[in-house]
Enzyme design. Structure first.
Site, PDB file in Angstrom:
ATOM      1  N   GLY A  47      -7.255   9.264 -48.258  1.00 48.96           N
ATOM      2  CA  GLY A  47      -8.919  10.433 -48.272  1.00 48.96           C
ATOM      3  C   GLY A  47      -7.939  11.538 -47.055  1.00 48.96           C
ATOM      4  O   GLY A  47      -7.172  11.318 -46.961  1.00 48.96           O
ATOM      5  N   GLN A  52      -9.037  17.561 -41.122  1.00 51.13           N
ATOM      6  CA  GLN A  52      -7.443  17.707 -41.029  1.00 51.13           C
ATOM      7  C   GLN A  52      -6.865  19.101 -41.636  1.00 51.13           C
ATOM      8  O   GLN A  52      -5.745  19.720 -41.757  1.00 51.13           O
ATOM      9  CB  GLN A  52      -6.932  16.660 -42.387  1.00 51.13           C
ATOM     10  CG  GLN A  52      -7.022  15.274 -41.107  1.00 51.13           C
ATOM     11  CD  GLN A  52      -7.022  14.505 -42.410  1.00 51.13           C
ATOM     12  OE1 GLN A  52      -7.777  13.480 -43.054  1.00 51.13           O
ATOM     13  NE2 GLN A  52      -6.108  14.665 -41.879  1.00 51.13           N
ATOM     14  N   CYS A  89      -1.464   8.384 -41.818  1.00 53.17           N
ATOM     15  CA  CYS A  89      -1.904   9.809 -41.984  1.00 53.17           C
ATOM     16  C   CYS A  89      -1.762  10.723 -42.364  1.00 53.17           C
ATOM     17  O   CYS A  89      -0.282  10.967 -41.817  1.00 53.17           O
ATOM     18  CB  CYS A  89      -2.460   9.612 -40.279  1.00 53.17           C
ATOM     19  SG  CYS A  89      -3.435  11.398 -40.298  1.00 53.17           S
ATOM     20  N   LEU A  90      -2.169  11.220 -43.026  1.00 49.69           N
ATOM     21  CA  LEU A  90      -1.621  12.259 -43.446  1.00 49.69           C
ATOM     22  C   LEU A  90      -1.113  14.047 -42.845  1.00 49.69           C
ATOM     23  O   LEU A  90      -0.472  14.465 -42.971  1.00 49.69           O
ATOM     24  CB  LEU A  90      -2.750  13.429 -44.938  1.00 49.69           C
ATOM     25  CG  LEU A  90      -3.070  12.570 -46.093  1.00 49.69           C
ATOM     26  CD1 LEU A  90      -3.831  12.877 -46.704  1.00 49.69           C
ATOM     27  CD2 LEU A  90      -1.849  12.381 -46.606  1.00 49.69           C
ATOM     28  N   HIS A 131     -10.800   5.374 -40.904  1.00 48.33           N
ATOM     29  CA  HIS A 131     -10.057   6.506 -40.638  1.00 48.33           C
ATOM     30  C   HIS A 131     -10.523   7.764 -40.720  1.00 48.33           C
ATOM     31  O   HIS A 131     -10.750   8.481 -39.426  1.00 48.33           O
ATOM     32  CB  HIS A 131      -8.293   6.282 -41.751  1.00 48.33           C
ATOM     33  CG  HIS A 131      -7.845   7.364 -40.985  1.00 48.33           C
ATOM     34  ND1 HIS A 131      -6.601   6.609 -40.818  1.00 48.33           N
ATOM     35  CD2 HIS A 131      -7.628   8.119 -41.514  1.00 48.33           C
ATOM     36  CE1 HIS A 131      -6.108   7.896 -40.487  1.00 48.33           C
ATOM     37  NE2 HIS A 131      -6.611   8.977 -41.060  1.00 48.33           N
ATOM     38  N   GLU A 132     -11.276   7.448 -41.578  1.00 47.88           N
ATOM     39  CA  GLU A 132     -11.726   9.141 -41.967  1.00 47.88           C
ATOM     40  C   GLU A 132     -12.142  10.097 -41.160  1.00 47.88           C
ATOM     41  O   GLU A 132     -13.178  11.323 -40.825  1.00 47.88           O
ATOM     42  CB  GLU A 132     -12.394   9.089 -43.497  1.00 47.88           C
ATOM     43  CG  GLU A 132     -10.859   9.028 -44.751  1.00 47.88           C
ATOM     44  CD  GLU A 132      -9.674  10.183 -44.200  1.00 47.88           C
ATOM     45  OE1 GLU A 132     -10.219  11.643 -43.596  1.00 47.88           O
ATOM     46  OE2 GLU A 132      -8.917   9.692 -44.580  1.00 47.88           O
ATOM     47  N   HIS A 135     -11.920  10.869 -37.959  1.00 49.51           N
ATOM     48  CA  HIS A 135     -11.219  12.027 -38.232  1.00 49.51           C
ATOM     49  C   HIS A 135     -12.547  12.978 -37.835  1.00 49.51           C
ATOM     50  O   HIS A 135     -12.639  14.220 -36.963  1.00 49.51           O
ATOM     51  CB  HIS A 135     -10.718  12.562 -39.373  1.00 49.51           C
ATOM     52  CG  HIS A 135      -9.099  12.458 -39.559  1.00 49.51           C
ATOM     53  ND1 HIS A 135      -8.526  12.850 -38.474  1.00 49.51           N
ATOM     54  CD2 HIS A 135      -8.656  11.769 -40.606  1.00 49.51           C
ATOM     55  CE1 HIS A 135      -7.323  12.317 -38.886  1.00 49.51           C
ATOM     56  NE2 HIS A 135      -7.496  12.054 -39.830  1.00 49.51           N
TER      57      HIS A 135
END
Length: 169
Positions: A47, A52, A89-90, A131-132, A135
């Site tokens: 995701g 981000q 996390c990316l 999670h997304e 963000h």
């Protein structure tokens, strides 16, 4: 359409609340396409939220193993039950933490054609959705770490949560 750079922890944009998408203009759809390109630029990405890649708009793309899901202005309507598991996390590559999340979520979102859609998620999909959406609200997974520890994915050694939190404020 293009792959964009993913902002690292410490970038102040990651702590800002994203603004709603007011209109699905060609510019907004291009941003959504850039999110998709960035998500799929490397295998294993589940995701990605617009903040981000430096876009403070409420857009998310996900592929939790069953195909692409695009969310525009998502909002959680319902959540229940509980799951506890590793999360990453990316924006903080190579680091994981144990996070408690709801095991079920129901959300309302827009599609890229502007239609309202309802989506239910269980287990891993529910975790990804939460999670997304976090963000989009300037919340990072490290804010939810259950045991107060972060771990390096490769070695499983402890990483410094306090240092990560200082970086991300």
């Amino acid at each position: 359409m293009a792959e964009k750079e993913i902002l690292p922890f410490g970038d102040p944009v990651l702590r800002k609340k994203a603004k709603p998408v007011e209109e699905l203009t060609p510019k907004m759809l291009k941003m959504l396409d850039d999110l998709v390109d960035t998500l799929y630029a490397e295998d294993g990405r589940a995701g990605l939220a617009a903040p981000q890649i430096g876009i403070l708009r409420r857009m998310v793309v996900m592929d939790c193993g069953e195909g692409l899901i695009e969310l525009i202005n998502p909002e959680i309507l319902e959540s229940h039950d509980e799951q506890i598991g590793p999360e990453a996390c990316l924006s903080y590559p190579g680091i994981t933490g144990i996070v408690k999340r709801a095991n079920y979520v129901k959300i309302k979102t827009l599609t890229r054609t502007g239609e309202t859609m309802y989506l239910e998620g269980y287990d891993y999909l529910a975790r990804c959705i939460q999670h997304e959406i976090d963000h989009l609200n300037g919340i990072l997974f490290i804010d939810h770490v259950a045991d107060g520890q972060l771990y390096r994915e490769q070695t499983r050694e402890k990483a410094d949560l306090m240092q990560a939190l200082k970086l991300s404020r």
